[in-house]
Design a protein around this motif. Structure first.
Motif, PDB file in Angstrom:
ATOM      1  N   LYS A 274      43.319  66.851  11.947  1.00 47.42           N
ATOM      2  CA  LYS A 274      44.545  66.365  11.305  1.00 47.42           C
ATOM      3  C   LYS A 274      45.667  67.381  11.495  1.00 47.42           C
ATOM      4  O   LYS A 274      45.513  68.562  11.175  1.00 47.42           O
ATOM      5  CB  LYS A 274      44.299  66.133   9.812  1.00 47.42           C
ATOM      6  N   PHE A 275      46.779  66.925  12.047  1.00 44.67           N
ATOM      7  CA  PHE A 275      47.961  67.758  12.233  1.00 44.67           C
ATOM      8  C   PHE A 275      49.092  67.167  11.397  1.00 44.67           C
ATOM      9  O   PHE A 275      49.472  66.011  11.591  1.00 44.67           O
ATOM     10  CB  PHE A 275      48.376  67.799  13.705  1.00 44.67           C
ATOM     11  N   SER A 276      49.636  67.962  10.484  1.00 42.72           N
ATOM     12  CA  SER A 276      50.676  67.454   9.594  1.00 42.72           C
ATOM     13  C   SER A 276      51.901  68.349   9.601  1.00 42.72           C
ATOM     14  O   SER A 276      51.805  69.559   9.833  1.00 42.72           O
ATOM     15  CB  SER A 276      50.153  67.345   8.151  1.00 42.72           C
ATOM     16  N   CYS A 277      53.038  67.746   9.302  1.00 52.46           N
ATOM     17  CA  CYS A 277      54.281  68.481   9.121  1.00 52.46           C
ATOM     18  C   CYS A 277      54.279  69.109   7.724  1.00 52.46           C
ATOM     19  O   CYS A 277      53.763  68.519   6.765  1.00 52.46           O
ATOM     20  CB  CYS A 277      55.469  67.543   9.277  1.00 52.46           C
ATOM     21  N   VAL A 278      54.864  70.306   7.594  1.00 52.54           N
ATOM     22  CA  VAL A 278      54.941  70.938   6.284  1.00 52.54           C
ATOM     23  C   VAL A 278      55.718  70.065   5.293  1.00 52.54           C
ATOM     24  O   VAL A 278      55.532  70.172   4.078  1.00 52.54           O
ATOM     25  CB  VAL A 278      55.591  72.331   6.373  1.00 52.54           C
ATOM     26  N   GLY A 279      56.556  69.187   5.819  1.00 53.94           N
ATOM     27  CA  GLY A 279      57.325  68.305   4.951  1.00 53.94           C
ATOM     28  C   GLY A 279      56.524  67.159   4.370  1.00 53.94           C
ATOM     29  O   GLY A 279      57.035  66.403   3.546  1.00 53.94           O
ATOM     30  N   ARG A 280      55.252  67.012   4.804  1.00 48.92           N
ATOM     31  CA  ARG A 280      54.395  65.947   4.272  1.00 48.92           C
ATOM     32  C   ARG A 280      53.338  66.503   3.331  1.00 48.92           C
ATOM     33  O   ARG A 280      52.347  65.822   3.027  1.00 48.92           O
ATOM     34  CB  ARG A 280      53.696  65.198   5.418  1.00 48.92           C
ATOM     35  N   ASP A 281      53.508  67.733   2.844  1.00 47.33           N
ATOM     36  CA  ASP A 281      52.466  68.332   2.023  1.00 47.33           C
ATOM     37  C   ASP A 281      52.216  67.544   0.736  1.00 47.33           C
ATOM     38  O   ASP A 281      51.104  67.536   0.223  1.00 47.33           O
ATOM     39  CB  ASP A 281      52.804  69.795   1.703  1.00 47.33           C
TER      40      ASP A 281
ATOM     41  N   CYS B 238      45.516  71.515  10.419  1.00 47.78           N
ATOM     42  CA  CYS B 238      46.518  72.462   9.947  1.00 47.78           C
ATOM     43  C   CYS B 238      47.873  71.789   9.817  1.00 47.78           C
ATOM     44  O   CYS B 238      48.077  70.665  10.282  1.00 47.78           O
ATOM     45  CB  CYS B 238      46.619  73.660  10.900  1.00 47.78           C
ATOM     46  N   TYR B 239      48.794  72.495   9.185  1.00 44.44           N
ATOM     47  CA  TYR B 239      50.184  72.069   9.051  1.00 44.44           C
ATOM     48  C   TYR B 239      51.057  72.910   9.964  1.00 44.44           C
ATOM     49  O   TYR B 239      50.797  74.111  10.164  1.00 44.44           O
ATOM     50  CB  TYR B 239      50.649  72.232   7.605  1.00 44.44           C
ATOM     51  N   GLY B 240      52.096  72.297  10.522  1.00 44.80           N
ATOM     52  CA  GLY B 240      53.012  73.004  11.407  1.00 44.80           C
ATOM     53  C   GLY B 240      54.442  72.535  11.240  1.00 44.80           C
ATOM     54  O   GLY B 240      54.789  71.835  10.279  1.00 44.80           O
TER      55      GLY B 240
ATOM     56  N   THR C  65      52.151  62.830  10.421  1.00 49.22           N
ATOM     57  CA  THR C  65      50.760  63.288  10.416  1.00 49.22           C
ATOM     58  C   THR C  65      50.054  62.611  11.580  1.00 49.22           C
ATOM     59  O   THR C  65      50.224  61.411  11.802  1.00 49.22           O
ATOM     60  CB  THR C  65      50.047  62.932   9.101  1.00 49.22           C
ATOM     61  N   ILE C  66      49.271  63.380  12.308  1.00 48.49           N
ATOM     62  CA  ILE C  66      48.549  62.849  13.461  1.00 48.49           C
ATOM     63  C   ILE C  66      47.058  63.098  13.270  1.00 48.49           C
ATOM     64  O   ILE C  66      46.635  64.220  13.007  1.00 48.49           O
ATOM     65  CB  ILE C  66      49.037  63.489  14.770  1.00 48.49           C
ATOM     66  N   PHE C  67      46.275  62.042  13.366  1.00 53.08           N
ATOM     67  CA  PHE C  67      44.817  62.134  13.302  1.00 53.08           C
ATOM     68  C   PHE C  67      44.247  61.985  14.712  1.00 53.08           C
ATOM     69  O   PHE C  67      44.646  61.070  15.445  1.00 53.08           O
ATOM     70  CB  PHE C  67      44.230  61.024  12.427  1.00 53.08           C
ATOM     71  N   VAL C  68      43.342  62.860  15.086  1.00 52.30           N
ATOM     72  CA  VAL C  68      42.597  62.720  16.342  1.00 52.30           C
ATOM     73  C   VAL C  68      41.127  62.544  15.977  1.00 52.30           C
ATOM     74  O   VAL C  68      40.519  63.433  15.376  1.00 52.30           O
ATOM     75  CB  VAL C  68      42.781  63.936  17.263  1.00 52.30           C
ATOM     76  N   TYR C  69      40.577  61.402  16.315  1.00 60.61           N
ATOM     77  CA  TYR C  69      39.184  61.062  16.011  1.00 60.61           C
ATOM     78  C   TYR C  69      38.333  61.339  17.249  1.00 60.61           C
ATOM     79  O   TYR C  69      38.645  60.860  18.352  1.00 60.61           O
ATOM     80  CB  TYR C  69      39.102  59.593  15.613  1.00 60.61           C
TER      81      TYR C  69
END
Length: 477
Positions: free
Chosen positions: A382-389, A411-413, A460-464
């Protein structure tokens, strides 16, 4: 295991070891002797045992296989050389023990006082294909005394400190060089409820916690699947380190998925800085693939980086890697049909800035889960923006409901990269980020918009990643 995967000395070295507070770990002596093809003499007393019984046990395939199955993957590699029967048993076990293993280390003050544990969902039974590790800022440079670690890297425990990531590397991946460590703003971690690691689940209140926290996943070696890491230390090396490597790989393999980590110092002033990733589409225009990633603070991808960090710790200097961009690729052979008992595939989902409401987030994740096959084994990154915490626990909750047997880390970036695979059919024109988003989220570039198909903001990006038997096929649309 191959000696090509490690340094000549089996671990790298740090000069003037006696003067350094942080010391680079060496391989266990029996593994190092195996790698160097040296005879190992040990001063031990053999256990008294009936020789006939011992011979009957070790020569019985079923019993030997049962015993060997409980060993670590490093020790299994040595067992292969005992005899042809043990070699066959180890290969059989390798095909059976294909589940992933997640692990975590939380270094709170009370854990340091009573001993630091490496929590793991299971033993590292199977040789890893890839080990993915995500840390917060403090864990990335964390070192601790050998005696403070409940699992002492040295026997007996020495009086020096060891770099935490070096400890993880030796425990999980060594002597293979297959571990990628990512330093992000925050860390995502959602193990399965029935595992011992579940108590370290990262919840929203813990995101801003400054205590060192590290989480990771060990993905086992999967038949016909190849793991490749590309590092670029300079934009000028894109052709040599990216295009040439991808072109060569594409001659024999199809890329199933890419995880992209752009260093924080690689400032994306324009979309042109990252569109080279479209080359994946050029080398396999008719074969879809997954992609996810974000702008992170740093990465470590080999033993040289670990040695560099340790040297920096001993000199009191901060570590900055030379990896401007690190890309982890999973691929399968073009000319070989996959074993039906060990299928492998990757898929990715982008929750865009407009996917902000609870119903929309839940709907997107549910549709994604129904549009891809359900695998016997799986992990999600899971890759998320800090703005989506603020959406952290909500997204975890909906993901777990849709994928109850899938471990999640990430992580968040400050900027996300990805593509939708399969393609989302519910996309509308992107909206402005809602006012509820954090105004102070750091931006490194002017948002190019999703029309470029790679870069996103407030997403947010999910990689399965799935492998093994396919338990159910995607629903028809």
């Amino acid at each position: 295991m191959s000696a090509d995967n490690i340094d000549d000395d089996g671990a790298g070295s740090v000069s003037s070891e006696d003067e350094n507070r942080c010391v680079k770990l060496k391989l266990p002596e029996h593994i190092e002797a195996y790698i160097k093809k040296q005879e190992l003499h040990r001063d031990v007393e053999p256990s008294t045992c009936d020789s006939t019984l011992l011979e009957n046990v070790t020569a019985n395939y079923v019993i030997a296989k049962k015993i060997i199955s409980n060993l670590t993957w490093q020790d299994k590699s040595l067992c292969k050389h005992v005899c042809s029967m043990w070699h066959s048993a180890v290969n059989s076990i390798k095909r059976e023990q294909l589940w992933p293993t997640d692990f975590s280390v939380c270094m709170r003050m009370n854990s340091i006082e009573y001993g630091i544990k490496l929590l793991k969902s299971g033993n590292f039974y199977t040789e890893p294909l890839a080990v993915l590790v995500f840390t917060n800022r403090t864990a990335f440079i964390a070192a601790t005394r050998c005696e403070s670690l409940i699992f002492h890297p040295c026997e007996p425990a020495c009086e020096k400190e060891h770099y935490l990531i070096d400890v993880i590397q030796r425990e999980v991946a060594a002597p293979k060089n297959c571990m990628v460590t990512v330093k992000g703003c925050f860390v995502s971690y959602l193990p399965l409820p029935q595992t011992s690691t579940y108590k370290n689940t990262i919840r929203h209140a813990m995101l801003l916690d400054p205590d060192p926290f590290l989480s990771g996943i060990s993905i086992p070696a999967i038949p016909n699947v190849k793991f490749t890491v590309i590092n670029m230390a300079s934009v000028n090396l894109i052709k040599e380190n990216f295009f040439d490597v991808v072109d060569k790989l594409a001659e024999t393999h199809y890329i199933k998925g890419a995880l992209v980590f752009a260093n924080d110092s690689y400032l994306l002033h324009s979309v042109e800085d990252i569109i080279f990733l479209n080359h994946f589409k050029n080398v396999q225009p008719n074969v879809p693939f997954a992609m996810g990633g974000c702008i992170v603070e740093d990465t470590i991808t080999d033993q040289a980086d670990i040695t560099h960090v340790i040297n920096g710790l001993n000199r009191g200097k901060d570590f900055i890697s030379r990896n401007l961009i690190s890309i982890a690729l999973f691929s399968v052979p073009r000319d070989m049909e996959q074993d039906q008992n060990c299928n492998f595939d990757m898929f990715s989902l982008i929750l865009e800035s407009s996917d902000w409401s609870k119903p929309k987030i839940q709907s997107c994740i549910n549709k994604f889960s129904k549009s891809i096959p359900c695998f016997e084994h799986s992990v999600a990154i899971k890759f998320s923006c800090v703005g989506r915490d603020q959406k952290h626990e909500l997204e975890q909750q909906y993901f777990r409901a849709a994928f109850p047997n899938t471990r999640l880390i990430g992580c968040y970036g400050n900027g996300e990269l990805g593509i939708n695979h399969p393609v989302r059919n519910d996309l509308t024109d992107p909206e402005e980020p809602p006012k509820a988003l954090k105004i102070g989220a750091k931006r490194h570039r002017r948002d190019p918009g999703p029309q470029f198909g790679l870069m996103y903001s407030y997403s947010t990006i999910f990689v399965y990643i799935g492998w093994g038997k396919i338990l159910s096929q995607p629903e028809s649309t």
